[in-house]
Each structure stands twice: as C-alpha cells, then as structure tokens.
Design a protein around this motif. Structure first.
Motif, short mmCIF file in Angstrom:
data_model
loop_
_atom_site.label_atom_id
_atom_site.label_comp_id
_atom_site.label_asym_id
_atom_site.label_seq_id
_atom_site.Cartn_x
_atom_site.Cartn_y
_atom_site.Cartn_z
N GLY A 1 0.83 3.92 3.14
CA GLY A 1 1.86 4.96 3.13
C GLY A 1 2.79 4.98 4.32
N TRP A 2 2.81 3.94 5.15
CA TRP A 2 3.56 4.00 6.41
C TRP A 2 5.07 3.90 6.19
N ALA A 3 5.53 3.25 5.12
CA ALA A 3 6.96 2.98 4.95
C ALA A 3 7.63 4.09 4.14
N ALA A 4 8.43 3.73 3.14
CA ALA A 4 9.18 4.73 2.39
C ALA A 4 8.26 5.78 1.77
N THR A 5 7.05 5.39 1.42
CA THR A 5 6.09 6.32 0.82
C THR A 5 5.79 7.50 1.74
N GLY A 6 5.70 7.26 3.04
CA GLY A 6 5.30 8.33 3.94
C GLY A 6 6.43 9.01 4.68
N ARG A 7 7.67 8.65 4.38
CA ARG A 7 8.77 9.26 5.13
C ARG A 7 9.87 9.82 4.23
N ASN A 8 9.61 9.94 2.94
CA ASN A 8 10.61 10.47 2.01
C ASN A 8 10.58 11.99 2.00
N GLY A 9 11.38 12.59 1.13
CA GLY A 9 11.48 14.04 1.08
C GLY A 9 10.38 14.74 0.32
N GLY B 1 0.80 -1.22 0.00
CA GLY B 1 0.00 0.00 0.00
C GLY B 1 0.83 1.27 0.00
N GLY B 2 2.01 1.22 -0.64
CA GLY B 2 2.78 2.42 -0.89
C GLY B 2 2.42 2.98 -2.25
N PHE B 3 3.26 3.91 -2.74
CA PHE B 3 2.95 4.53 -4.03
C PHE B 3 2.83 3.49 -5.14
N SER B 4 3.72 2.53 -5.16
CA SER B 4 3.72 1.54 -6.24
C SER B 4 2.40 0.78 -6.30
N GLY B 5 1.94 0.30 -5.14
CA GLY B 5 0.68 -0.44 -5.12
C GLY B 5 -0.53 0.44 -5.36
N LEU B 6 -0.53 1.64 -4.80
CA LEU B 6 -1.66 2.54 -4.97
C LEU B 6 -1.83 2.95 -6.43
N TRP B 7 -0.73 3.30 -7.08
CA TRP B 7 -0.83 3.66 -8.50
C TRP B 7 -1.29 2.47 -9.33
N THR B 8 -0.82 1.27 -9.00
CA THR B 8 -1.22 0.08 -9.76
C THR B 8 -2.72 -0.16 -9.64
N ALA B 9 -3.23 -0.11 -8.42
CA ALA B 9 -4.66 -0.34 -8.20
C ALA B 9 -5.50 0.73 -8.89
N LEU B 10 -5.09 1.98 -8.75
CA LEU B 10 -5.87 3.08 -9.33
C LEU B 10 -5.91 2.97 -10.84
N TYR C 1 -8.70 14.19 -9.13
CA TYR C 1 -9.31 13.63 -7.93
C TYR C 1 -9.33 14.60 -6.75
N GLY C 2 -8.88 15.83 -6.99
CA GLY C 2 -8.89 16.83 -5.93
C GLY C 2 -8.03 16.44 -4.75
N ILE C 3 -6.85 15.89 -5.01
CA ILE C 3 -5.95 15.43 -3.94
C ILE C 3 -5.19 16.63 -3.38
N ASP C 4 -5.38 16.91 -2.12
CA ASP C 4 -4.75 18.03 -1.45
C ASP C 4 -3.40 17.58 -0.89
N CYS C 5 -2.34 17.71 -1.70
CA CYS C 5 -1.02 17.24 -1.27
C CYS C 5 0.06 18.30 -1.48
N SER C 6 -0.36 19.57 -1.57
CA SER C 6 0.58 20.69 -1.73
C SER C 6 1.51 20.48 -2.93
N PRO D 1 4.18 13.81 0.68
CA PRO D 1 4.02 12.43 0.20
C PRO D 1 2.93 11.65 0.93
N ALA D 2 2.76 11.89 2.22
CA ALA D 2 1.72 11.16 2.94
C ALA D 2 0.34 11.56 2.45
N ARG D 3 0.12 12.86 2.27
CA ARG D 3 -1.19 13.30 1.79
C ARG D 3 -1.43 12.87 0.35
N LEU D 4 -0.37 12.74 -0.45
CA LEU D 4 -0.55 12.18 -1.79
C LEU D 4 -0.99 10.72 -1.69
N ALA D 5 -0.35 9.95 -0.81
CA ALA D 5 -0.74 8.54 -0.65
C ALA D 5 -2.17 8.42 -0.15
#
Length: 464
Positions: free
Chosen positions: A71-79, A42-51, A122-127, A192-196
């Motif tokens: 988003g708990w792992a690398a997806t939610g803690r990167n720069g 359920g990081g970026f890779s999986g979320l993009w694949t499912a979507l 999708y109106g994703i509020d991720c700055s 990145p967390a709000r994007l996920a």
C-alpha cells in the motif's frame, strides 16, 4: 489564514500511512519458490487479485511480490473515494461505450456492494462509509452542465438527486456552491491504507504468501511458466498477474499506453465541534467540483478534511522521481482554494501535505490484456479512480488467466485498448498543451478550444 502559515507545520508524508496501525513488513523473498499464481504488486490491484484467487480456489498456491511495502504507492496516498464507476465517471463511459454503459454501471454497483461485503466478512477496520458523492457547481456554466445532465441520468435510471443552491448548502455550507448532483449509491469513503492493510491480513489468513521489499527486476518465459527475479530470489509461476500500476512495466508494450501524472493533497487538523457546525456536512459525502481542473475532498473519521486535486502535473520526459512527491507551489495553491471554499474555517491548519504518481491512459479508465501465451494478465491505467475499480480489474485478470470467457471478458471495454501516446518529446508537448487548454476552458466558462474539440472528436477528450 495565510496559506504559508497554515502549512508551516504540515508533515511531508501521506496522512494515511502516518499511522501506528501500519503493520510490520512481510519477509523478503530469499531463494527460489514456485506457485500456481504469482501476483506482482502489493497495491489494491494485486491484493484483490491474490485474495479473490484464493476465494475462487482455496487449493491454489498464490505468491504476492511487492517491491516496497504493502500500500505504499497510489494505494496508500489517494483520497479514499471508493466509487462504483468502472469508467472514470458516467460521462466518460457514455462517450466510449454507450451500448455497454448500463451493464458497466450495474457491474460497478455490484462491485462496490461486494467490496462492502468483503470489508464486513473479514472485519476490516477501514472506516467504510457508504455516503455517496456530491458533484458541486461553483460557476454558472458548471451548474448549466449539471442540469443538462439530468435527462441522461433519468434515461439510465441512476440514483442521483439534484440539489439547488439552498439545498446543497444545507448539506455542506460553502458560499461558492450554486448547486450539485448527489450520487447517492455510487460511492463510499474509506481509509485507503487501512483497507490495504486489512486486505493484506485477509490474504495471509487464506494462505497467500506475501513478500515485501522484493522488487521484480526481470521475467523469463521458458514456454510453460514464467520466472520472476528479485534481488535476493526468484519465483516461478504457472500464471502471473501484473499489477504494478504506473511503474516501469515488465511488459515493454505497456509504456506506450501509460503516462505518470502527479496528484497532490492536504489534510487539515481535526475540526472542532464549532467548526463542524459552521459547515454542516452531516451526511459526510465525498465532494468534487464540476470544473475541468477539479478539487476532491472528504471528511475522515476524526473530522479532518482531506483536500486534493486541481493540479494534475506531468513532468516532461515522463520521469518518476521521489522529489516530485512534494510541490510547494501546488500546496500553497490548494490551501488558498480551501479557504476560498470554506472561509468559516479560516483558522484551520494543515497537518500533512503529500503527492504521488498515478497511472493515466488516453481513455482515463483501466485497460486489460494478456501476454506470454495467456500465462500473464495485466490491468493498468485507472487514472486515479482505482480504489473500487481495481477489484473489478482483478476479477478481469483472473478471468483472463482462467481461459474461460465471462461476462466481464466479453465487454468491449475489456477487449479494446486505448490509443497509445506519441513518443517523447512529442508526448510531453501534447500533454502540456492539453493541460494548458483545459485550464483555459475553466477560465472561459467551460468553452473548449479547437485542440480540445479535436481530441473530443477523436474520442480522446478529457474533462476531469
């Protein structure tokens, strides 16, 4: 300010995930279910694949299984650097796929454009801020390297601008800067967390079934479908997309190609108007320095500075442990470097400090493949540049699972695998000696020793 004092009250958790906007988890998988496509991770890779699977075919039944929280792992803690590059930078791409680099650069920009369109749709509020990135030189040898690169940039028609000392300091004022390259079109800054979390909501809106806190423990192939078992249930899918990053893979072959490397970061308190005026940064670009051991840093939407990088740590044996997420020696070192870069921010304190593991392979960019008669596809090895590139990787996995050749699957980059790492304990020795050699190169005006030159000749050179 003394680094220890500046870090005294810093929370030991990723800033992005320390938010009241974090959604409640979706239910665990209980019992048995079936689907056309099961996505693991359920990081970026999986979320993009499912979507994108649902966008390609709304009738498809898609289940996503996440072992902890979205988003708990690398997806939610990167720069939060959402870059166009698919190859971990132009230089790495030129070294490995020179005949494809123009295509890969074009596909990368198209991929970033499509990410921006998805955020809007999708109106994703991720700055999301399409600011580009500055590569800054802080030593003369780094500046020489940037200027020598201008002919390559011109040859490939890329939208880079060279800035001399005064020009770069007019953008962001650090006394350490000697010059910079500004990649104007190739990057965006995001939370990145709000994007996920936004991608999670988009998936749910299209009918993807998401189960969090449902780690996949095993996989069984009955010849026509794959069954994935979790602690409290199982999911059988006609197709499976494996998007688990560095964590122990369901495919044993992948452990030969991927190693866990730990990266660390700090977040400052919000800067005051006077502090912002002291450094400028009006165009809010992401920044990375041009050293081998580099820092990356950027502004948040409330004018904090995220400051990370430099130490990329491999723990001997390749173990992944929660206690490795905190490394005080690195936090103190990073804080000291921050004040050297921005002495005018000597009173700024840090509110968060964190680290975590990323998946690295010997070519420093993702690789792809299939297993189980083409019923399973994977993408792994992003090496810390996955915020944008994972969407491309998700498309590759979906292309591979469809069985129809595409422009993506015909790329040599997609068809080839990286060189595997040697087994332990040789692996640890090789990696640690390479890390030492890289540090020595930075201390000797970029001069690479015999070991690094040998790796370069083998196509295994690493300079970032």
């Amino acid at each position: 300010m003394d680094p220890l004092k500046a870090l005294a009250d810093a929370e030991r958790k990723p800033y992005w995930l320390d938010s009241p906007a974090r959604p409640e988890p979706q239910p665990r998988l209980i019992g048995h279910t079936t689907a056309d496509l099961v996505v693991v991770g359920g990081g970026f890779s999986g979320l993009w694949t499912a979507l994108m699977a649902k966008e390609r075919d709304p009738s498809l039944d898609v289940v996503l299984l996440e072992g902890r929280r979205i988003g708990w792992a690398a997806t939610g803690r990167n720069g939060g650097f959402c870059m166009a590059t698919l190859t971990h930078g132009l230089h790495n791409g030129l070294e490995r796929w020179p005949e494809e680099i123009d295509t890969l650069e074009r596909m990368g920009v198209e991929n970033l454009d499509e990410i921006e369109q998805t955020v809007r749709r999708y109106g994703i509020d991720c700055s999301f801020e399409r600011t580009g990135e500055l590569s800054v030189a802080t030593e003369q040898w780094q500046l020489d390297g940037l200027t020598e690169y201008l002919d390559v940039i011109d040859e490939h028609g890329l939208d880079y601008e060279f800035l001399d000392r005064d020009q770069v300091r007019a953008q962001v004022d650090s006394p350490t800067y000697l010059g910079a390259l500004w990649d104007r079109a190739g990057g965006a800054m995001v939370d990145p967390a709000r994007l996920a979390w936004g991608l999670r909501e988009a998936c749910l809106s299209l009918g993807v079934r998401i189960h969090e806190r449902s780690p996949v423990r095993s996989m069984h192939d009955d010849g026509t479908s794959l069954t994935l078992r979790t602690p409290h249930g199982s999911a059988t899918g006609a197709r499976v997309a494996l998007a688990t990053g560095v964590f122990p893979p369901l495919l044993r072959r992948l452990k030969h190609f991927v190693v866990p490397v730990y990266d660390y970061a700090l977040m400052t308190e919000p800067l005051s108007p006077d502090q912002m005026a002291a450094i400028g940064w009006h165009n809010r670009q992401g920044i990375g320095d041009a050293a081998n051991q580099f820092h990356y840093y950027r502004l948040t939407d409330d004018n904090r500075i995220l400051w990370g990088g430099y130490d990329a740590v491999y723990y001997n044996g390749g173990f992944i442990k929660p206690e490795y997420d905190q490394r005080d020696a690195t936090f103190v070192k990073l804080a000291g470097h921050f004040y050297e870069t921005f002495p005018q921010l000597s009173e700024a304190r840090f509110t968060h400090r964190w680290g975590g593991v990323i998946d690295t392979c010997s070519r420093f960019s993702a690789f792809f493949g299939q297993a189980h008669g083409g019923r399973l596809a994977y993408a792994v090895g992003y090496t810390g540049m996955g915020v944008g590139a994972t969407r491309f990787g998700a498309n590759v996995m979906l292309d591979l699972l469809s069985g129809e050749p595409t422009a993506r699957t015909q790329l040599r980059m997609v068809r080839e695998k990286p060189v595997p790492f040697p087994p332990e304990p040789l692996r640890s020795g090789v990696i640690q000696f390479t890390r030492w050699s890289i540090a020595q190169a930075d201390q000797h005006e970029g001069r690479r020793n015999l070991w690094l030159r040998t790796l370069d000749r083998m196509g295994l050179g690493f300079d970032s």
